[in-house]
Write a protein that holds these residues in place. Sequence first.
Motif, PDB file in Angstrom:
ATOM      1  N   ARG A 115      44.874  57.343  32.708  1.00 24.09           N
ATOM      2  CA  ARG A 115      43.772  56.686  33.423  1.00 24.09           C
ATOM      3  C   ARG A 115      42.883  55.850  32.489  1.00 24.09           C
ATOM      4  N   ALA A 116      42.857  55.998  31.377  1.00 28.09           N
ATOM      5  CA  ALA A 116      41.966  55.399  30.485  1.00 28.09           C
ATOM      6  C   ALA A 116      42.502  53.983  30.562  1.00 28.09           C
ATOM      7  N   GLU A 117      43.870  53.755  30.491  1.00 30.21           N
ATOM      8  CA  GLU A 117      44.483  52.502  30.205  1.00 30.21           C
ATOM      9  C   GLU A 117      44.434  51.930  31.696  1.00 30.21           C
ATOM     10  N   THR A 118      44.428  52.567  32.983  1.00 36.02           N
ATOM     11  CA  THR A 118      44.447  51.830  34.231  1.00 36.02           C
ATOM     12  C   THR A 118      43.013  51.445  34.313  1.00 36.02           C
ATOM     13  N   GLN A 119      42.068  52.343  33.969  1.00 37.08           N
ATOM     14  CA  GLN A 119      40.643  51.980  34.149  1.00 37.08           C
ATOM     15  C   GLN A 119      40.134  50.799  33.490  1.00 37.08           C
ATOM     16  N   ALA A 120      40.899  50.592  32.194  1.00 25.33           N
ATOM     17  CA  ALA A 120      40.423  49.612  31.417  1.00 25.33           C
ATOM     18  C   ALA A 120      41.089  48.317  32.026  1.00 25.33           C
ATOM     19  N   ALA A 121      42.519  48.293  32.563  1.00 27.95           N
ATOM     20  CA  ALA A 121      43.068  47.259  33.096  1.00 27.95           C
ATOM     21  C   ALA A 121      42.278  47.027  34.441  1.00 27.95           C
ATOM     22  N   THR A 122      41.798  47.837  35.183  1.00 23.52           N
ATOM     23  CA  THR A 122      41.019  47.491  36.427  1.00 23.52           C
ATOM     24  C   THR A 122      39.691  46.863  35.956  1.00 23.52           C
ATOM     25  N   LEU A 123      39.077  47.245  34.916  1.00 25.75           N
ATOM     26  CA  LEU A 123      37.841  46.747  34.498  1.00 25.75           C
ATOM     27  C   LEU A 123      38.193  45.283  33.946  1.00 25.75           C
ATOM     28  N   GLU A 124      39.263  44.990  33.407  1.00 23.34           N
ATOM     29  CA  GLU A 124      39.711  43.584  32.794  1.00 23.34           C
ATOM     30  C   GLU A 124      39.636  42.690  33.946  1.00 23.34           C
ATOM     31  N   GLN A 125      40.521  43.518  35.092  1.00 23.45           N
ATOM     32  CA  GLN A 125      40.696  42.584  36.326  1.00 23.45           C
ATOM     33  C   GLN A 125      39.474  42.104  37.170  1.00 23.45           C
ATOM     34  N   SER A 126      38.735  43.173  37.062  1.00 23.84           N
ATOM     35  CA  SER A 126      37.309  43.043  37.846  1.00 23.84           C
ATOM     36  C   SER A 126      36.474  41.874  37.027  1.00 23.84           C
ATOM     37  N   ALA A 127      36.461  42.070  35.677  1.00 24.30           N
ATOM     38  CA  ALA A 127      35.684  41.239  34.810  1.00 24.30           C
ATOM     39  C   ALA A 127      36.408  39.536  34.998  1.00 24.30           C
ATOM     40  N   ALA A 128      37.515  39.508  35.353  1.00 21.30           N
ATOM     41  CA  ALA A 128      38.290  38.171  35.483  1.00 21.30           C
ATOM     42  C   ALA A 128      37.830  37.705  36.606  1.00 21.30           C
ATOM     43  N   ALA A 129      37.756  38.629  37.640  1.00 21.87           N
ATOM     44  CA  ALA A 129      37.342  38.163  39.068  1.00 21.87           C
ATOM     45  C   ALA A 129      35.740  37.836  39.186  1.00 21.87           C
ATOM     46  N   LEU A 130      35.077  38.545  38.286  1.00 28.76           N
ATOM     47  CA  LEU A 130      33.689  38.157  38.347  1.00 28.76           C
ATOM     48  C   LEU A 130      33.424  36.819  37.501  1.00 28.76           C
ATOM     49  N   ASN A 131      34.302  36.584  36.601  1.00 28.67           N
ATOM     50  CA  ASN A 131      34.072  35.163  35.811  1.00 28.67           C
ATOM     51  C   ASN A 131      34.809  34.094  37.051  1.00 28.67           C
ATOM     52  N   GLN A 132      35.759  34.357  37.624  1.00 26.69           N
ATOM     53  CA  GLN A 132      36.224  33.348  38.490  1.00 26.69           C
ATOM     54  C   GLN A 132      35.223  33.110  39.595  1.00 26.69           C
ATOM     55  N   MET A 133      34.430  34.226  39.940  1.00 28.14           N
ATOM     56  CA  MET A 133      33.497  34.067  41.080  1.00 28.14           C
ATOM     57  C   MET A 133      32.247  33.217  40.414  1.00 28.14           C
ATOM     58  N   ASN A 134      31.835  33.647  39.408  1.00 30.46           N
ATOM     59  CA  ASN A 134      30.826  33.020  38.704  1.00 30.46           C
ATOM     60  C   ASN A 134      30.948  31.465  38.674  1.00 30.46           C
ATOM     61  N   GLU A 135      32.240  31.171  38.055  1.00 29.13           N
ATOM     62  CA  GLU A 135      32.441  29.797  38.003  1.00 29.13           C
ATOM     63  C   GLU A 135      32.896  29.136  39.327  1.00 29.13           C
ATOM     64  N   SER A 136      33.227  29.748  40.382  1.00 27.90           N
ATOM     65  CA  SER A 136      33.083  29.189  41.647  1.00 27.90           C
ATOM     66  C   SER A 136      31.617  28.947  42.041  1.00 27.90           C
ATOM     67  N   LEU A 137      30.693  29.920  41.777  1.00 29.26           N
ATOM     68  CA  LEU A 137      29.381  29.457  42.275  1.00 29.26           C
ATOM     69  C   LEU A 137      28.774  28.530  41.404  1.00 29.26           C
ATOM     70  N   ARG A 138      28.969  28.374  40.146  1.00 30.52           N
ATOM     71  CA  ARG A 138      28.426  27.264  39.562  1.00 30.52           C
ATOM     72  C   ARG A 138      29.019  26.180  39.734  1.00 30.52           C
ATOM     73  N   GLN A 139      30.299  25.960  40.375  1.00 29.20           N
ATOM     74  CA  GLN A 139      30.890  24.455  40.766  1.00 29.20           C
ATOM     75  C   GLN A 139      30.353  24.305  42.311  1.00 29.20           C
ATOM     76  N   ALA A 167      46.028  65.285  27.743  1.00 28.66           N
ATOM     77  CA  ALA A 167      45.482  64.005  26.969  1.00 28.66           C
ATOM     78  C   ALA A 167      46.278  62.800  27.351  1.00 28.66           C
ATOM     79  N   GLY A 168      47.531  62.918  27.836  1.00 27.45           N
ATOM     80  CA  GLY A 168      48.380  61.938  28.309  1.00 27.45           C
ATOM     81  C   GLY A 168      47.850  61.254  29.417  1.00 27.45           C
ATOM     82  N   GLU A 169      47.460  62.371  30.208  1.00 23.79           N
ATOM     83  CA  GLU A 169      46.989  61.673  31.796  1.00 23.79           C
ATOM     84  C   GLU A 169      45.626  61.033  31.585  1.00 23.79           C
ATOM     85  N   LEU A 170      44.803  61.607  30.727  1.00 24.23           N
ATOM     86  CA  LEU A 170      43.284  60.814  30.534  1.00 24.23           C
ATOM     87  C   LEU A 170      43.808  59.454  29.817  1.00 24.23           C
ATOM     88  N   SER A 171      44.888  59.466  28.855  1.00 23.65           N
ATOM     89  CA  SER A 171      45.102  58.085  28.258  1.00 23.65           C
ATOM     90  C   SER A 171      45.465  57.204  29.239  1.00 23.65           C
TER      91      SER A 171
END
Length: 205
Positions: free
Chosen positions: A120-144, A114-118
């Motif tokens: 991993r879940a935190e790591t994946q959540a952080a990775t998804l958050e970073q990916s979402a931020a990168a996508l937002n930045q990419m979308n903003e760059s494309l829009r500009q 359970a500790g390992e899964l937790s």
Amino acid sequence: MAGAMQVFRDRALTARRLEAEAEAARDARDRDARAEVERQARVVREIGTGLDRLAAGDMTHQIASPAHDPFPQGYDSLRLAFNGVVGGLSDTIRRITDVANQVRGGADEINMAAGELSSRAETQAATLEQSAAALNQMNESLRQTAERAREAERASGQNRDIAGPARPSWPMPSPPCRASSGRRNRSPASSVSSTTSRSRPTCWP
């Protein structure tokens, strides 16, 4: 008379013998009774001690019956029953302990997993958050970029409107040159100069 005395003596002897036998029987009964009391006291003492040890959590105590001092024969079944109960309880407690250890080990493994899964879940959540931020930045760059492209297109259109029709970028050809023939009626004095001027072409500006 002598016969009567003999009979009396025989009866007296018989009475004393019977009395002695009765006394011996009473003594034997008393001894047996005392021995029985001692045997019962031992049985009660041994079983009481065993129960006390059992109540204290000692599952290893067994009532012994050594050869030099055997357990009272009439009560040996109680000893065997007590020892059987204690042995059964000891086996049951041992199995319960084994199961508890297995459960504890399984619980530890589950906690680790359970500790390992937790983690991993935190790591994946952080990775998804970073990916979402990168996508937002990419979308903003494309829009500009798209906005700048539209602005450039509008500016280009405005420049074309201001400049008017497009002119060719290549050089225009010069008009052909023609030789000047001079005047037909001229004086002889100017024949030489006329001849000279005829040899030079005259170009239109």
